[in-house]
Scaffold this active site. Structure first.
Site, mmCIF file in Angstrom:
data_model
loop_
_atom_site.group_PDB
_atom_site.id
_atom_site.type_symbol
_atom_site.label_atom_id
_atom_site.label_comp_id
_atom_site.label_asym_id
_atom_site.label_seq_id
_atom_site.Cartn_x
_atom_site.Cartn_y
_atom_site.Cartn_z
ATOM 1 N N THR A 159 0.881 -1.189 0.000
ATOM 2 C CA THR A 159 0.000 0.000 0.000
ATOM 3 C C THR A 159 0.908 1.226 0.000
ATOM 4 O O THR A 159 1.377 1.630 -1.060
ATOM 5 C CB THR A 159 -0.959 0.006 1.205
ATOM 6 O OG1 THR A 159 -0.218 -0.121 2.412
ATOM 7 C CG2 THR A 159 -1.965 -1.120 1.092
ATOM 8 N N THR A 164 -0.506 -3.223 11.213
ATOM 9 C CA THR A 164 -1.318 -3.295 10.000
ATOM 10 C C THR A 164 -0.500 -3.928 8.972
ATOM 11 O O THR A 164 0.273 -3.281 8.287
ATOM 12 C CB THR A 164 -1.663 -1.979 9.359
ATOM 13 O OG1 THR A 164 -2.561 -1.336 10.168
ATOM 14 C CG2 THR A 164 -2.363 -2.191 8.040
ATOM 15 N N GLU A 214 5.700 4.561 7.775
ATOM 16 C CA GLU A 214 5.308 5.815 7.121
ATOM 17 C C GLU A 214 5.986 7.029 7.743
ATOM 18 O O GLU A 214 5.815 7.327 8.914
ATOM 19 C CB GLU A 214 3.794 6.001 7.234
ATOM 20 C CG GLU A 214 3.017 5.108 6.287
ATOM 21 C CD GLU A 214 1.507 5.197 6.502
ATOM 22 O OE1 GLU A 214 1.100 5.782 7.505
ATOM 23 O OE2 GLU A 214 0.777 4.666 5.648
ATOM 24 N N ASN A 261 -0.296 10.845 6.740
ATOM 25 C CA ASN A 261 -1.531 10.338 7.311
ATOM 26 C C ASN A 261 -2.652 11.363 7.369
ATOM 27 O O ASN A 261 -3.775 11.042 7.743
ATOM 28 C CB ASN A 261 -1.257 9.745 8.688
ATOM 29 C CG ASN A 261 -0.553 8.411 8.550
ATOM 30 O OD1 ASN A 261 -1.108 7.479 7.993
ATOM 31 N ND2 ASN A 261 0.686 8.360 8.998
ATOM 32 N N SER A 294 -7.578 11.384 1.183
ATOM 33 C CA SER A 294 -8.177 12.460 0.374
ATOM 34 C C SER A 294 -7.407 12.658 -0.913
ATOM 35 O O SER A 294 -6.569 11.854 -1.268
ATOM 36 C CB SER A 294 -8.251 13.739 1.181
ATOM 37 O OG SER A 294 -7.015 14.002 1.819
#
Lengths: 383, 383
Positions: A146, A179, A259, A378, A383
Site C-alpha cells: 500500500t 497493519t 510511514e 496520514n 483524500s
C-alpha cells in the site's frame, strides 16, 4: 524467494485495476501439497474486516490450499455486503483452482469503509491464476504493497527445508498485530497444530513487539502454510526458530519502512520483575509522542523516558531507574547521569535501554520517531 | 482576576532569571485568611517531581498559606539535591512571609532532569514577596507560562463569594492530569474536606478528560485555597459547581493553546453501558495518532474512529456502532453512513460523536489534532 522459496508453492501478482493508479494490487498464493496444513494469527481489534472474519473461520479447519490478497481496499466496516464480497472472492478462487471455498483464505488492505470493486477483483483472480508460477513470490510481494516504499520478503533455509515469506505494512503498526499482511510458507512436513504453536510463539515476540504508531488495524493477518514437499519433519525447536527468524526479519523491515519515519528506535527494557512488566514499560516508552518527537530532533531527552515509565504499573522504584541512549547512561538512579552531549544520534537506528532494577526479565519493542512526514502522509492518505 | 479575584489573596509574578530569556518565571500566591484551608490533586505519574513530593506532604495538613511557583525548570528527576532545593524554596518563602515551611506549597514546570538555579530562585522569592498585591493575579498567571502562547485565568462570581484561578499547560496534556499547574482560590468559607471533595469531583470531569497528546507529566498540580474572607459558606452543590465551572473553563483554554495544535477535538461517547466504558472509548479515539492526523487534514476518516473503538474492552457490537463528525452520521451500524463529503471541517473545533448503542452513559474527552508544528515544537524544545 518470498512465498515461493519453499517447494510446493506457486504465486502470482498482478494489476487487477483495484488501485486507480494501475499498480499491482492482487496476489495469489497456492499450496500444491502434498500437505496443505496451515495456521493463522489475526488482529485483536474487535472491529474486524470482512476478510479477517472469513479467514478466521477457514483456518479452523487447519487446512489451506490458497490465499487471495488484495491491496487498494481493506473491505473493513463494509457491512453484510463486504462479507458477501469476501465470500465471492474465495468462491471465485476456488472455482478457478478446482478447490472448495473453505480452503481459500482472503486478505485485504487499504482504506477502511469502502467496498471493493468486485467487477475488477473477480476477473483479476482468473488472470492471476493463469500466471501462477514457482517463481511468482516476488510479484506477489509487490502486489500487496500500500504505502510501502519497498516490498518485504525473507527466507531461511535449513537442512533440506525452507521457511519463506512476504509482508506488507507501513502504517498502523501496533501490537496484536501491526497493519500488515504476512504470508509464510514452508516445505517442511508439519501439521496444523505444530504450525499454530510455532506461529504464535514467533508473532508474540516479533510482530506483536513492533509498535510504530500505537494504532491497531482491522485487517492484520499472518498465515503460515506448509506443503510438506521437502519430505522432512524437523524437530519442533528448530522449526520454531526458523519461523521466528523469518518473522523477526520481516518485522524489522516493517519498522524500517514505516510511514514518514526517520529513525528506527529499539526500546530494550532490562532487569524487569516480569516479562509482562518489561513489555508494558517498553510499549509505554514506544508510544510516547513527546519522546518520539525528541528522537526525531536527535535530542536524547531521557526525562520523557522516565515520564513514560512512570505511567505504568510495572515494579520499579523511581530513584533506581537507569536509562541509556545509544550506549550513554544519561540517567542513573532516576536522576542526571552521564553527559547527554556524549550521545551520538546521527544514525537511523536509536537504541534506548531502560533498566528497571527490579528483576531479571527483559523485552524489546521496536518503534519509530514521530515526524512531520508521518503527519503529512496520514493527513492526506484518504483524500 | 485570576487567583486574586477572590478576596483574601495577594499574588505577584516576576522575572527571577530562572529562564535565560528574561521572561517572567516566578509567581507567589498568598492566602491572608482568615481561613487557610486547602486541597490538592497531583499527577498520577509514579515518577513525581520534587515539588510534587513536597506539596503532597504539605497538603496532608489541609492547610496552606502560600504557594511558590516557577517556570523555567521542572525540578523532576533531580534526585536528593532536587528535593533539597524544593525544601529550601519553601523555607525561603516561609522566612520572608513569616510562616512555617509546612504552610508553603511549591510548584515547578519546565524541562525534566535539570537542577534549578537556586542562586536566582531564592532571591527572587524576596523580590516577589515585596510586590505582592491584591491585583497581582494576572502577573502570577503570566509568570508560570512555559510554551503557553497566552496566560489562562478564569473567575466565577456567585452571591457574595468567588472562585478564581490560573493555569499553565500547553503540552503533555493527558489524564491524571495534564502537564499543568493550576491554582484556584476562593473567599468562600469552606474546610479542607469540602475543598478536597469539590476539587476531586471537578478535576475528574475536566482536567482528567483533557488528553492532548497522551503523555502524562511528572509535575501536574492543582491546588484550591480558601480564605473564608467572604464570610459565606455556600451549599456544597453550589460551591462544587462553581469549582467545576472554573476548572472546565481552564481545561478548555489548555486545549485551545495546546502545542502546535490546529484543531480542538471534542470526542463525545454516547449510549455506553457504563461511564468507564465511555471514558475508555473516548480516550482511545483521542489518542489515535492516525485519526488525529486525518483531522489535521480535514479528512472525516471515520474508519480510524472505529478502529480505535475496536481496541477497547467496552461493551458494544461492531455492527451497531454509529459515528457522527460535525453533525453528519458518516458511519451507521458499523458501516458506511451519510455522505462524508457533507462534513464541514473548516473550523477549529471538531465534534466527533461515537454512539456505542450499548446503554445510557456518556463522557466527553477533549484532544487536539496531530500536526507538523507539534512535531517541530517537541523535537526542538530542549535543544
Amino acid at each position: 524467494m518470498s512465498v515461493t522459496a519453499a517447494r510446493g508453492f506457486r504465486a502470482a501478482g498482478i494489476a487487477a485495476g483495484i488501485k486507480q493508479n494501475g499498480n499491482p494490487d492482487l496476489a495469489l498464493v497456492v499450496n500444491d501439497g502434498p500437505r496443505r496444513a496451515a495456521a493463522g494469527v489475526f488482529t485483536s481489534n474487535r472491529v474486524k474486516a470482512a476478510p479477517v472474519l472469513w479467514s478466521e473461520q477457514v483456518l479452523r479447519t487447519g487446512r489451506l490450499s490458497a490465499v487471495v490478497l488484495n491491496s487498494g481496499g481493506a473491505n473493513a466496516c463494509t457491512g453484510p455486503k463486504g462479507f458477501q464480497d469476501t465470500h465471492a472472492t474465495a468462491e471465485k478462487a476456488a472455482d478457478v483452482l478446482g478447490l472448495g471455498p473453505i480452503e481459500v483464505a482472503v486478505c485485504s488492505t487499504g482504506l477502511i469503509g469502502v467496498l471493493l470493486p468486485m467487477d475488477k477483483l473477480l476477473p483479476g483472480i482468473g488472470t492471476a491464476a493463469a500466471q501462477l508460477s514457482e517463481h511468482g513470490g516476488e510479484k506477489a510481494a509487490i502486489a500487496i504493497k500500500t504505502t510501502d516504499t519497498v516490498h518485504k520478503t525473507s527466507v531461511v533455509t535449513k537442512d533440506g527445508w525452507t521457511v519463506g515469506g512476504m509482508a506488507k505494512g507501513a502504517g498502523m503498526l501496533a501490537p496484536g498485530l501491526a497493519t500488515m499482511l504476512v504470508v509464510l510458507t514452508t516445505d517442511a512436513d508439519a501439521d496444523s497444530e505444530t504450525l499454530d504453536r510455532a506461529l504464535r510463539a514467533a508473532t508474540g515476540v516479533t510482530f506483536d513487539r513492533v509498535d510504530s504508531d500505537g494504532c491497531m488495524s482491522t485487517n492484520d493477518t499472518v498465515l503460515l502454510l506448509a506443503s510438506g514437499s521437502a519430505g522432512v519433519a524437523p524437530p519442533y525447536e528448530e522449526f520454531a526458530e526458523a519461523v521466528r527468524a523469518v518473522c523477526a526479519d520481516l518485522a524489522r523491515q516493517l519498522i524500517g519502512d514505516a510511514e514518514g519515519a526517520g529513525k528506527d528506535i529499539k526500546v530494550e527494557v532490562i532487569n524487569a520483575a516480569t516479562e509482562d512488566d518489561a513489555v508494558e514499560v517498553g510499549r509505554s516508552i514506544a508510544r510516547n509522542n513527546l519522546l518520539k518527537c525528541a528522537i526525531h530532533g536527535e535530542d536524547p531527552n531521557w526525562g520523557r523516558v522516565l515520564s513514560a515509565i512512570g505511567t505504568t504499573s510495572a515494579a520499579f522504584e523511581p530513584d533506581q531507574l537507569n536509562v541509556a541512549i545509544n550506549g550513554v547512561w544519561v540517567c542513573k538512579n532516576g536522576s542526571v547521569g552521564d553527559d547527554r552531549d556524549l550521545v551520538d544520534m546521527r544514525y537511523r537506528e536509536v537504541h534506548i535501554v531502560a533498566d528497571l532494577a527490579a528483576g531479571h526479565e527483559s523485552a524489546t519493542i521496536w518503534t519509530n520517531d514521530l515526524t512531520a512526514d508521518y503527519v503529512h502522509e496520514n493527513s492526506a492518505y484518504s483524500s
